[in-house]
Design a protein around this motif. Structure first.
Motif, short mmCIF file in Angstrom:
data_model
loop_
_atom_site.label_atom_id
_atom_site.label_comp_id
_atom_site.label_asym_id
_atom_site.label_seq_id
_atom_site.Cartn_x
_atom_site.Cartn_y
_atom_site.Cartn_z
N ILE A 137 0.87 -1.17 0.00
CA ILE A 137 0.00 0.00 0.00
C ILE A 137 0.91 1.22 0.00
O ILE A 137 1.76 1.36 0.87
CB ILE A 137 -0.91 0.01 1.24
N GLY A 138 0.75 2.08 -1.00
CA GLY A 138 1.51 3.33 -1.06
C GLY A 138 0.56 4.48 -0.83
O GLY A 138 -0.48 4.58 -1.48
N ARG A 139 0.89 5.35 0.14
CA ARG A 139 -0.01 6.46 0.47
C ARG A 139 0.75 7.76 0.62
O ARG A 139 1.89 7.79 1.07
CB ARG A 139 -0.74 6.18 1.78
N ASN A 140 0.07 8.84 0.26
CA ASN A 140 0.58 10.17 0.50
C ASN A 140 -0.08 10.67 1.78
O ASN A 140 -1.27 10.99 1.78
CB ASN A 140 0.23 11.09 -0.68
N LEU A 141 0.67 10.73 2.87
CA LEU A 141 0.14 11.21 4.14
C LEU A 141 0.50 12.67 4.40
O LEU A 141 0.16 13.21 5.45
CB LEU A 141 0.65 10.32 5.29
N GLY A 142 1.16 13.29 3.44
CA GLY A 142 1.57 14.69 3.59
C GLY A 142 0.65 15.63 2.85
O GLY A 142 -0.38 15.24 2.29
N LYS A 143 1.04 16.89 2.81
CA LYS A 143 0.24 17.92 2.15
C LYS A 143 0.70 18.18 0.72
O LYS A 143 -0.04 18.74 -0.08
CB LYS A 143 0.30 19.21 2.95
N THR A 144 1.93 17.79 0.38
CA THR A 144 2.46 17.99 -0.97
C THR A 144 2.07 16.81 -1.84
O THR A 144 2.24 15.66 -1.43
CB THR A 144 4.00 18.11 -0.92
N PRO A 145 1.53 17.06 -3.04
CA PRO A 145 1.21 15.93 -3.93
C PRO A 145 2.44 15.09 -4.23
O PRO A 145 3.55 15.61 -4.34
CB PRO A 145 0.70 16.61 -5.20
N VAL A 146 2.25 13.78 -4.33
CA VAL A 146 3.33 12.87 -4.70
C VAL A 146 3.43 12.84 -6.22
O VAL A 146 2.43 12.65 -6.91
CB VAL A 146 3.08 11.45 -4.15
N VAL A 147 4.63 13.06 -6.73
CA VAL A 147 4.89 13.01 -8.16
C VAL A 147 6.03 12.01 -8.37
O VAL A 147 7.09 12.14 -7.77
CB VAL A 147 5.28 14.39 -8.73
N LEU A 148 5.78 11.00 -9.21
CA LEU A 148 6.76 9.95 -9.46
C LEU A 148 7.16 9.92 -10.93
O LEU A 148 6.34 10.16 -11.80
CB LEU A 148 6.16 8.57 -9.13
N ASP A 149 8.41 9.61 -11.20
CA ASP A 149 8.85 9.18 -12.53
C ASP A 149 8.91 7.66 -12.45
O ASP A 149 9.58 7.12 -11.56
CB ASP A 149 10.26 9.71 -12.86
N VAL A 150 8.20 6.97 -13.32
CA VAL A 150 8.06 5.52 -13.21
C VAL A 150 8.54 4.84 -14.47
O VAL A 150 8.25 5.28 -15.59
CB VAL A 150 6.58 5.14 -12.96
N LEU A 151 9.28 3.75 -14.30
CA LEU A 151 9.68 2.88 -15.40
C LEU A 151 9.13 1.49 -15.09
O LEU A 151 9.46 0.91 -14.06
CB LEU A 151 11.20 2.81 -15.52
#
Length: 72
Positions: free
Chosen positions: A36-50
């Protein structure tokens, strides 16, 4: 990780990663690697994914919550 903080929880309900800007991580595929991956902060999570998956396979498979308290 480009932005934000990603909290990563294993199917054992234990946190097994906390990733922030500049971090790199690998997630193995398959039914034995539920997480389970979650953003618990206030800043949006931005990923570069391969994605490196066999041709024709989906990028991800949904799985039920393994019963971790406080996670829906």
């Amino acid at each position: 990780m480009k932005e934000g903080t990603l909290t990563h929880t294993a199917d054992t309900c234990k946190q097994d990663g906390l990733y922030t800007k500049g971090d790199m991580f690998i997630e193995p595929s398959g039914a034995r690697h539920v997480h389970i991956g979650r953003n618990l902060g206030k800043t949006p999570v931005v990923l570069d994914v391969l994605y490196v998956d066999p041709a024709g396979k989906p990028l991800a498979d949904s799985a039920p919550n393994p019963g971790c308290p406080g996670i829906t």
